[in-house]
Design an enzyme around this catalytic site. Structure first.
Site, PDB file in Angstrom:
ATOM      1  N   HIS A  62       0.830  -1.211   0.000  1.00  8.05           N
ATOM      2  CA  HIS A  62       0.000   0.000   0.000  1.00  8.05           C
ATOM      3  C   HIS A  62       0.870   1.270   0.000  1.00  8.05           C
ATOM      4  O   HIS A  62       0.654   2.188  -0.779  1.00  8.05           O
ATOM      5  CB  HIS A  62      -0.890  -0.062   1.243  1.00  8.05           C
ATOM      6  CG  HIS A  62      -1.761   1.119   1.466  1.00  8.05           C
ATOM      7  ND1 HIS A  62      -2.820   1.435   0.655  1.00  8.05           N
ATOM      8  CD2 HIS A  62      -1.754   2.074   2.439  1.00  8.05           C
ATOM      9  CE1 HIS A  62      -3.414   2.527   1.124  1.00  8.05           C
ATOM     10  NE2 HIS A  62      -2.788   2.936   2.204  1.00  8.05           N
TER      11      HIS A  62
HETATM   12  C1  HEM Z   1       2.622   5.283   6.341  1.00 10.87           C
HETATM   13  C2  HEM Z   1       1.565   4.554   6.069  1.00 10.87           C
HETATM   14  C3  HEM Z   1       0.566   4.829   4.993  1.00 10.87           C
HETATM   15  C4  HEM Z   1       0.674   5.588   3.862  1.00 10.87           C
HETATM   16  C5  HEM Z   1       1.887   6.347   3.344  1.00 10.87           C
HETATM   17  C6  HEM Z   1      -0.605   5.541   3.190  1.00 10.87           C
HETATM   18  C7  HEM Z   1      -0.929   6.183   2.017  1.00 10.87           C
HETATM   19  C8  HEM Z   1      -2.185   6.240   1.432  1.00 10.87           C
HETATM   20  C9  HEM Z   1      -2.532   7.001   0.272  1.00 10.87           C
HETATM   21  C10 HEM Z   1      -1.565   7.868  -0.503  1.00 10.87           C
HETATM   22  C11 HEM Z   1      -3.843   6.798   0.005  1.00 10.87           C
HETATM   23  C12 HEM Z   1      -4.662   7.427  -1.128  1.00 10.87           C
HETATM   24  C13 HEM Z   1      -4.755   6.516  -2.320  1.00 10.87           C
HETATM   25  C14 HEM Z   1      -5.658   7.108  -3.376  1.00 10.87           C
HETATM   26  O1  HEM Z   1      -6.375   8.067  -3.107  1.00 10.87           O
HETATM   27  O2  HEM Z   1      -5.671   6.597  -4.518  1.00 10.87           O
HETATM   28  C15 HEM Z   1      -4.342   5.879   0.999  1.00 10.87           C
HETATM   29  C16 HEM Z   1      -5.628   5.387   1.049  1.00 10.87           C
HETATM   30  C17 HEM Z   1      -6.059   4.444   1.947  1.00 10.87           C
HETATM   31  N1  HEM Z   1      -5.327   3.889   2.976  1.00 10.87           N
HETATM   32 FE1  HEM Z   1      -3.404   4.325   3.453  1.00 10.87          FE
HETATM   33  N2  HEM Z   1      -1.447   4.736   3.912  1.00 10.87           N
HETATM   34  C18 HEM Z   1      -0.768   4.276   5.017  1.00 10.87           C
HETATM   35  C19 HEM Z   1      -1.241   3.422   5.988  1.00 10.87           C
HETATM   36  C20 HEM Z   1      -2.491   2.838   5.961  1.00 10.87           C
HETATM   37  C21 HEM Z   1      -2.952   1.845   6.913  1.00 10.87           C
HETATM   38  C22 HEM Z   1      -2.130   1.319   8.077  1.00 10.87           C
HETATM   39  C23 HEM Z   1      -4.216   1.512   6.539  1.00 10.87           C
HETATM   40  C24 HEM Z   1      -5.142   0.499   7.152  1.00 10.87           C
HETATM   41  C25 HEM Z   1      -4.767  -0.539   7.832  1.00 10.87           C
HETATM   42  C26 HEM Z   1      -4.559   2.275   5.369  1.00 10.87           C
HETATM   43  C27 HEM Z   1      -5.773   2.204   4.707  1.00 10.87           C
HETATM   44  C28 HEM Z   1      -6.117   2.972   3.613  1.00 10.87           C
HETATM   45  C29 HEM Z   1      -7.410   2.909   2.963  1.00 10.87           C
HETATM   46  C30 HEM Z   1      -8.569   1.988   3.359  1.00 10.87           C
HETATM   47  C31 HEM Z   1      -7.367   3.851   1.927  1.00 10.87           C
HETATM   48  C32 HEM Z   1      -8.459   4.145   0.908  1.00 10.87           C
HETATM   49  C33 HEM Z   1      -8.195   3.305  -0.314  1.00 10.87           C
HETATM   50  C34 HEM Z   1      -9.258   2.320  -0.581  1.00 10.87           C
HETATM   51  O3  HEM Z   1     -10.317   2.391   0.054  1.00 10.87           O
HETATM   52  O4  HEM Z   1      -9.071   1.426  -1.457  1.00 10.87           O
HETATM   53  N3  HEM Z   1      -3.496   3.066   5.041  1.00 10.87           N
HETATM   54  N4  HEM Z   1      -3.301   5.559   1.859  1.00 10.87           N
END
Ligand code: HEM
Length: 217
Positions: A168
């Site tokens: 991710h």
């Molecule tokens: C340093 C750690 C993390 C970074 C750099 C990060 C980065 C991002 C980014 C850039 C997005 C936007 C993607 C888009 O809009 O296309 C996103 C969405 C998301 N992230 Fe993270 N994330 C991190 C940790 C996590 C963790 C730990 C979780 C859950 C366990 C998480 C769950 C999600 C979810 C559910 C979305 C929405 C995407 C979807 O629903 O398919 N993230 N994240």
């Protein structure tokens, strides 16, 4: 031409996401400290062994509850549509950045969707097995066999979750503009149109973008 950026995430969604991310790192580091003696030194981050053992399950429960906030916000956008199958079959072209002929997709690409449902499955497995092995409150209700299986599944779900989050983070950094979307909430119209054509059509009045052929299954 309208150059106004598009809002991808509200302030609440962003705060929710980053709180989950912080709790994920805390739960993962404390979990690793408890997993193997070679990693026990990580318990120093949480005030030593006993504190790590006390705090880890609470961090996990708070992470789960906050993660449910993300699920409520985003689950609809993660339901698969027919274009996703075609997109996945052409993944090679997407990776090489040769996206002509690749069908437009919604707010999330199929890779993100797969990851979303994997995260949810891991979180549910971690919660259920975590409650079973939480000695202080719940373990007394279960037999030793159930507790042993739960320990194994807990470690396995944690492992898959950590791998998924590594993917991710890598994917987020790889697609320029994604991290910005989660930091300040906005993306450029060009970004939305290039990476998420159907979403772009839905949220803007620009219907000149590629038509949503095969949109629904
Ligand atoms: C340093 C750690 C993390 C970074 C750099 C990060 C980065 C991002 C980014 C850039 C997005 C936007 C993607 C888009 O809009 O296309 C996103 C969405 C998301 N992230 Fe993270 N994330 C991190 C940790 C996590 C963790 C730990 C979780 C859950 C366990 C998480 C769950 C999600 C979810 C559910 C979305 C929405 C995407 C979807 O629903 O398919 N993230 N994240």
């Amino acid at each position: 031409m309208n150059e106004k950026p598009i809002q991808r995430y509200t302030a609440n969604q962003r705060s929710n996401h980053w709180l989950v991310a912080i709790l994920f790192f805390m739960a993962a580091l404390s979990g690793l400290a408890l997993f193997h003696p070679a990693l026990f030194w990580l318990s120093n981050l949480f005030g030593g062994g006993p504190w790590t053992r006390i705090l880890h399950p609470f961090m996990g429960v708070v992470m789960f509850v906050l993660f449910m906030g993300l699920v409520i916000s985003f689950w609809r956008a993660n339901v698969f549509i027919r274009n996703d199958g075609v997109w996945l079959r052409q993944i090679g072209q997407v990776i090489q950045n040769k996206e002509e002929g690749v069908p437009p997709i919604g707010k999330y690409n199929p890779g993100q969707k797969l990851l979303f449902w994997t995260l949810l499955a891991c979180m549910l497995a971690l919660l259920v097995t975590g409650l079973v092995i939480w000695r202080a409150y719940f373990s007394a209700w279960f037999g030793i066999t159930v507790i042993r299986w739960s320990m194994l599944l807990h470690a396995l779900a944690g492992f898959v979750l950590v791998l998924s989050i590594i993917i991710h983070i890598y994917a987020g950094i790889w697609i320029k503009g994604s991290v910005g979307a989660m930091v300040h909430g906005w993306v450029s119209r060009a970004w939305a149109r290039k990476h998420h054509g159907l979403w772009y059509r839905d949220v803007t009045d620009d219907k000149s973008a590629e038509p949503p052929i095969n949109k629904k299954g």
